[in-house]
Scaffold this motif. Structure first.
Motif, PDB file in Angstrom:
ATOM      1  N   VAL A   1       0.838  -1.210   0.000  1.00 23.13           N
ATOM      2  CA  VAL A   1       0.000   0.000   0.000  1.00 23.13           C
ATOM      3  C   VAL A   1       0.866   1.251   0.000  1.00 23.13           C
ATOM      4  CG1 VAL A   1      -1.832   1.256   1.209  1.00 23.13           C
ATOM      5  CG2 VAL A   1      -1.852  -1.245   1.173  1.00 23.13           C
ATOM      6  N   VAL A   2       1.973   1.224   0.744  1.00 22.08           N
ATOM      7  CA  VAL A   2       2.913   2.342   0.733  1.00 22.08           C
ATOM      8  C   VAL A   2       3.387   2.616  -0.687  1.00 22.08           C
ATOM      9  CG1 VAL A   2       5.198   3.112   1.472  1.00 22.08           C
ATOM     10  CG2 VAL A   2       3.684   2.007   3.105  1.00 22.08           C
ATOM     11  N   HIS A   3       3.707   1.562  -1.421  1.00 22.34           N
ATOM     12  CA  HIS A   3       4.184   1.727  -2.792  1.00 22.34           C
ATOM     13  C   HIS A   3       3.131   2.406  -3.659  1.00 22.34           C
ATOM     14  CE1 HIS A   3       6.902   0.801  -6.121  1.00 22.34           C
ATOM     15  NE2 HIS A   3       5.826   0.492  -6.828  1.00 22.34           N
ATOM     16  N   TRP A   4       1.874   2.041  -3.476  1.00 19.61           N
ATOM     17  CA  TRP A   4       0.803   2.658  -4.258  1.00 19.61           C
ATOM     18  C   TRP A   4       0.745   4.168  -4.076  1.00 19.61           C
ATOM     19  CZ3 TRP A   4      -3.876  -0.915  -2.625  1.00 19.61           C
ATOM     20  CH2 TRP A   4      -3.668  -2.203  -3.124  1.00 19.61           C
TER      21      TRP A   4
ATOM     22  N   VAL B   1      -1.624   3.877   6.659  1.00 22.99           N
ATOM     23  CA  VAL B   1      -1.313   3.322   7.983  1.00 22.99           C
ATOM     24  C   VAL B   1      -2.575   2.882   8.721  1.00 22.99           C
ATOM     25  CG1 VAL B   1      -0.273   3.791  10.237  1.00 22.99           C
ATOM     26  CG2 VAL B   1       0.773   4.726   8.152  1.00 22.99           C
ATOM     27  N   HIS B   2      -3.492   3.807   8.927  1.00 27.67           N
ATOM     28  CA  HIS B   2      -4.595   3.546   9.848  1.00 27.67           C
ATOM     29  C   HIS B   2      -5.691   2.662   9.253  1.00 27.67           C
ATOM     30  CE1 HIS B   2      -2.926   6.250  12.824  1.00 27.67           C
ATOM     31  NE2 HIS B   2      -2.646   7.075  11.837  1.00 27.67           N
ATOM     32  N   LEU B   3      -6.079   2.923   8.018  1.00 25.89           N
ATOM     33  CA  LEU B   3      -7.104   2.066   7.407  1.00 25.89           C
ATOM     34  C   LEU B   3      -6.577   0.648   7.207  1.00 25.89           C
ATOM     35  CD1 LEU B   3      -9.942   1.837   6.254  1.00 25.89           C
ATOM     36  CD2 LEU B   3      -9.054   2.657   4.048  1.00 25.89           C
ATOM     37  N   VAL B   4      -5.304   0.518   6.839  1.00 29.82           N
ATOM     38  CA  VAL B   4      -4.706  -0.812   6.703  1.00 29.82           C
ATOM     39  C   VAL B   4      -4.757  -1.559   8.027  1.00 29.82           C
ATOM     40  CG1 VAL B   4      -2.533  -2.056   6.350  1.00 29.82           C
ATOM     41  CG2 VAL B   4      -3.216  -0.273   4.739  1.00 29.82           C
ATOM     42  N   GLY B   5      -4.306  -0.920   9.113  1.00 28.46           N
ATOM     43  CA  GLY B   5      -4.341  -1.569  10.419  1.00 28.46           C
ATOM     44  C   GLY B   5      -5.748  -1.858  10.886  1.00 28.46           C
ATOM     45  N   GLY B   6      -6.677  -0.942  10.607  1.00 28.05           N
ATOM     46  CA  GLY B   6      -8.061  -1.137  11.035  1.00 28.05           C
ATOM     47  C   GLY B   6      -8.748  -2.287  10.333  1.00 28.05           C
ATOM     48  N   ILE B   7      -8.541  -2.420   9.022  1.00 30.98           N
ATOM     49  CA  ILE B   7      -9.179  -3.514   8.276  1.00 30.98           C
ATOM     50  C   ILE B   7      -8.558  -4.853   8.653  1.00 30.98           C
ATOM     51  CG2 ILE B   7      -9.647  -4.448   5.988  1.00 30.98           C
ATOM     52  CD1 ILE B   7     -11.297  -2.000   6.734  1.00 30.98           C
ATOM     53  N   ALA B   8      -7.245  -4.880   8.863  1.00 33.12           N
ATOM     54  CA  ALA B   8      -6.615  -6.116   9.343  1.00 33.12           C
ATOM     55  C   ALA B   8      -7.193  -6.522  10.691  1.00 33.12           C
ATOM     56  CB  ALA B   8      -5.097  -5.920   9.458  1.00 33.12           C
ATOM     57  N   GLY B   9      -7.373  -5.547  11.580  1.00 34.12           N
ATOM     58  CA  GLY B   9      -7.984  -5.836  12.878  1.00 34.12           C
ATOM     59  C   GLY B   9      -9.419  -6.293  12.757  1.00 34.12           C
TER      60      GLY B   9
ATOM     61  N   VAL C   1      -9.760   4.255  -0.744  1.00 33.64           N
ATOM     62  CA  VAL C   1     -10.496   3.560   0.322  1.00 33.64           C
ATOM     63  C   VAL C   1     -10.848   2.148  -0.125  1.00 33.64           C
ATOM     64  CG1 VAL C   1     -12.628   3.513   1.670  1.00 33.64           C
ATOM     65  CG2 VAL C   1     -11.414   5.675   1.355  1.00 33.64           C
ATOM     66  N   LEU C   2     -11.432   2.021  -1.304  1.00 38.37           N
ATOM     67  CA  LEU C   2     -11.862   0.711  -1.796  1.00 38.37           C
ATOM     68  C   LEU C   2     -10.671  -0.208  -2.056  1.00 38.37           C
ATOM     69  CD1 LEU C   2     -14.661   1.836  -4.279  1.00 38.37           C
ATOM     70  CD2 LEU C   2     -14.957   0.862  -1.990  1.00 38.37           C
ATOM     71  N   ALA C   3      -9.589   0.338  -2.606  1.00 35.07           N
ATOM     72  CA  ALA C   3      -8.413  -0.486  -2.926  1.00 35.07           C
ATOM     73  C   ALA C   3      -7.778  -1.047  -1.654  1.00 35.07           C
ATOM     74  CB  ALA C   3      -7.393   0.342  -3.706  1.00 35.07           C
ATOM     75  N   ILE C   4      -7.673  -0.221  -0.618  1.00 39.09           N
ATOM     76  CA  ILE C   4      -7.073  -0.695   0.632  1.00 39.09           C
ATOM     77  C   ILE C   4      -7.943  -1.751   1.283  1.00 39.09           C
ATOM     78  CG2 ILE C   4      -6.501  -0.007   3.001  1.00 39.09           C
ATOM     79  CD1 ILE C   4      -5.445   2.626   1.858  1.00 39.09           C
ATOM     80  N   ILE C   5      -9.247  -1.521   1.322  1.00 38.78           N
ATOM     81  CA  ILE C   5     -10.150  -2.499   1.923  1.00 38.78           C
ATOM     82  C   ILE C   5     -10.034  -3.839   1.199  1.00 38.78           C
ATOM     83  CG2 ILE C   5     -12.583  -3.101   2.278  1.00 38.78           C
ATOM     84  CD1 ILE C   5     -13.119  -0.132   2.790  1.00 38.78           C
ATOM     85  N   CYS C   6     -10.012  -3.795  -0.123  1.00 39.97           N
ATOM     86  CA  CYS C   6      -9.924  -5.041  -0.895  1.00 39.97           C
ATOM     87  C   CYS C   6      -8.576  -5.730  -0.681  1.00 39.97           C
ATOM     88  CB  CYS C   6     -10.137  -4.750  -2.384  1.00 39.97           C
ATOM     89  SG  CYS C   6     -11.822  -4.271  -2.808  1.00 39.97           S
ATOM     90  N   TRP C   7      -7.482  -4.973  -0.755  1.00 44.18           N
ATOM     91  CA  TRP C   7      -6.155  -5.570  -0.634  1.00 44.18           C
ATOM     92  C   TRP C   7      -5.949  -6.218   0.730  1.00 44.18           C
ATOM     93  CZ3 TRP C   7      -2.123  -7.679  -2.639  1.00 44.18           C
ATOM     94  CH2 TRP C   7      -0.909  -7.741  -1.949  1.00 44.18           C
ATOM     95  N   VAL C   8      -6.276  -5.492   1.782  1.00 41.19           N
ATOM     96  CA  VAL C   8      -6.071  -6.030   3.130  1.00 41.19           C
ATOM     97  C   VAL C   8      -6.999  -7.222   3.373  1.00 41.19           C
ATOM     98  CG1 VAL C   8      -6.078  -5.507   5.598  1.00 41.19           C
ATOM     99  CG2 VAL C   8      -5.309  -3.778   3.966  1.00 41.19           C
ATOM    100  N   SER C   9      -8.196  -7.162   2.822  1.00 40.36           N
ATOM    101  CA  SER C   9      -9.150  -8.257   3.017  1.00 40.36           C
ATOM    102  C   SER C   9      -8.684  -9.541   2.341  1.00 40.36           C
ATOM    103  CB  SER C   9     -10.534  -7.852   2.481  1.00 40.36           C
ATOM    104  OG  SER C   9     -11.075  -6.790   3.224  1.00 40.36           O
ATOM    105  N   ILE C  10      -8.127  -9.432   1.131  1.00 43.00           N
ATOM    106  CA  ILE C  10      -7.721 -10.646   0.407  1.00 43.00           C
ATOM    107  C   ILE C  10      -6.376 -11.185   0.891  1.00 43.00           C
ATOM    108  CG2 ILE C  10      -9.025  -9.995  -1.633  1.00 43.00           C
ATOM    109  CD1 ILE C  10      -6.398  -9.215  -2.986  1.00 43.00           C
ATOM    110  N   THR C  11      -5.674 -10.429   1.712  1.00 42.39           N
ATOM    111  CA  THR C  11      -4.401 -10.919   2.253  1.00 42.39           C
ATOM    112  C   THR C  11      -4.534 -11.328   3.723  1.00 42.39           C
ATOM    113  OG1 THR C  11      -3.764  -8.596   2.636  1.00 42.39           O
ATOM    114  CG2 THR C  11      -2.901  -9.671   0.663  1.00 42.39           C
ATOM    115  N   MET C  12      -5.048 -10.430   4.551  1.00 39.88           N
ATOM    116  CA  MET C  12      -5.122 -10.711   5.981  1.00 39.88           C
ATOM    117  C   MET C  12      -6.301 -11.605   6.341  1.00 39.88           C
ATOM    118  SD  MET C  12      -2.442  -9.369   7.173  1.00 39.88           S
ATOM    119  CE  MET C  12      -2.779  -9.665   8.916  1.00 39.88           C
TER     120      MET C  12
END
Length: 465
Positions: free
Chosen positions: A144-147, A177-185, A397-408
């Motif tokens: 996500v940082v790279h994006w 940082v925060h949306l990534v951590g929140g969706i993983a949680g 927003v949508l890209a982060i939710i999808c990425w973290v969901s399909i990995t974590m």
């Protein structure tokens, strides 16, 4: 090539500024540790403090070997979705900053796992925590940082091929940082399920307040202090002069960013104070602390590109986002001991949308084009800047939710199926400290001397033998 004395001094000051900002962000780990320790029950205090230490030590190794390359890797094999040059400090504007820039980005990376740890507190096996912390810090977050923050990223506002002519503005990481951590949680807490006793037989929530309000308040102020490195420090070079002025540069934007950060957190704290007073009938210090942090999370995206008055608007609405999501979570039977999903996920998403609505054109040019004259950029929709920026913010927003969901999501599910994610009911009742860490964090634990304490302890010993 010979470097002038003026350039050498400028580089030195910029490096010191960036290192100092990194130290401030690292202090946030102490803030997270105190906030988490105070927010859980005493029987799990040792466990949650250890997880915060693990975030730092495991995150250091995973980010050094893998994460930084995925985030900022560049070269012939580079692409907009993931960096590739391993063990190389690339894609940094000036090679002078290689090590200091790495340290600053590392301090951000280890914060992400700390966010997720709050969502799965009091019921997670320590071995599972080691696995997900390494994976989140070394791969999921850096992509996500790279994006967003690499000049090669497909969402980056510094890219040569801007999405919608704009790129997404996430200056210090409401989303990264925060949306990534929140969706993983969110996925961790959902797959594990609520703590034992959190909801009664009729599905009504049972209060499980943290054991130490003093630590929560201490942690909040430490995080507030660290945020002055998190947001203003994201101007990684302070000595930058804008070409058409003699009295403006990054140093003016740095001060404004610190002010917007403070105002957003303060507005959120006040809104939470009175909002919760209306709902629960009393003044609640712990709710206010989370409200303040929610305001900081939300403003982190647009802190450098909005006016101070807009930061107050951001903080006010972030408080109601947090309050509303907390009410919804209880109705759905979702248990997040530190409200991390609601706070970091919900307020982080709101912060991205807020930036797309209120970003000021002049400040956008300052932050991303060093004040260069003649530059035209999309800016906030409510400020007359059109739909380009808000469209990019929604895509982020949508890209982060999808990425973290399909990995974590699959990772947590696999740990669950392997029976290494959640502790047993007996261990949870006794507490993670006594079941996994050899004893409680406090010498005079509230349960010591109670017959149930000894019964739980002996039962666990029998299970081990």
């Amino acid at each position: 090539m010979e470097v002038s004395w003026e350039a050498s001094v400028t580089d030195s000051i910029n490096t010191v500024y960036l290192l100092f900002s990194a130290y401030l962000v690292f202090v946030m780990q102490l803030g997270f540790a105190m906030l988490c320790a105070g927010s859980v029950r005493a029987k799990n205090a040792m466990n949650i403090m250890l997880t915060n230490v693990v975030d730092a030590v495991v995150g250091s190794i995973s980010y050094y070997f893998f994460g930084f390359a995925f985030a900022f890797g560049s070269g012939s094999a580079s692409n907009p979705f993931i960096g590739t040059d391993y063990f190389a400090l690339k894609d940094i504007p000036n090679s002078t900053y290689d090590y200091s820039y790495f340290l600053y980005q590392w301090a951000f990376a280890i914060a992400v796992a700390g966010i997720t740890s709050g969502s799965i507190a009091e019921r997670t096996q320590f071995s599972a925590y080691l696995i997900f912390s390494f994976f989140l810090t070394g791969f999921v977050y850096p992509v996500v940082v790279h994006w967003l923050w690499s000049s090669n990223g497909w969402l980056s506002p510094s890219s040569s091929n801007l999405l919608f002519g704009s790129g997404a503005i996430d200056f210090a990481g409401s989303g990264v940082v925060h949306l990534v951590g929140g969706i993983a949680g969110l996925w961790g807490a959902f797959i594990e399920g609520p703590r034992v006793g959190r909801f009664d037989a009729f599905g009504k929530p049972v209060p499980m307040r943290g054991h130490n309000a003093t630590l929560v308040v201490l942690g909040t102020f430490l995080l507030w202090f660290g945020w002055f490195g998190f947001n203003p420090g994201s101007f990684d070079k302070i000595l930058v002069s804008y070409p058409t002025t003699t009295d403006q540069g990054n140093w003016t934007a740095v001060g404004r960013t610190a002010v917007t950060t403070t105002l957003a957190g303060s507005a959120a704290g006040i809104a939470t104070l009175f909002g919760r007073r209306l709902i629960v009938g009393h003044w609640d210090a712990l709710d206010v602390c989370n409200g303040v942090l929610g305001g900081f999370v939300a403003i982190t995206s647009g802190c450098s590109v909005v006016e101070p008055w807009a930061a107050i608007v951001c903080g006010f609405f972030s408080a109601w986002v947090l309050i509303g999501l907390n009410i919804l979570a209880l109705k759905l039977g979702f248990d997040d001991p530190l409200e991390a999903t609601q706070l970091h996920g919900g307020c982080g998403a709101w912060g991205l949308i807020f930036t797309g609505l209120f970003a000021k054109e002049e400040f956008v040019v300052q932050a991303y084009d060093s004040g260069e004259s003649g530059v035209v950029r999309p800016y906030g929709l409510f400020m007359g800047g059109g739909w380009g920026l808000i469209g990019c913010q929604a895509v982020e927003v949508l890209a982060i939710i999808c990425w973290v969901s399909i990995t974590m999501g699959p990772l947590f599910y696999a740990l669950h199926k392997l029976k290494i994610l959640r502790i047993s009911t007996e261990e949870e009742v006794a507490g993670l400290d006594i079941s996994s860490h050899g004893g409680y964090a406090y010498v005079a634990h509230p349960d010591e001397g109670h017959p149930r304490f000894y019964a739980d302890y002996m039962r666990l010993q029998d299970q081990r033998t």
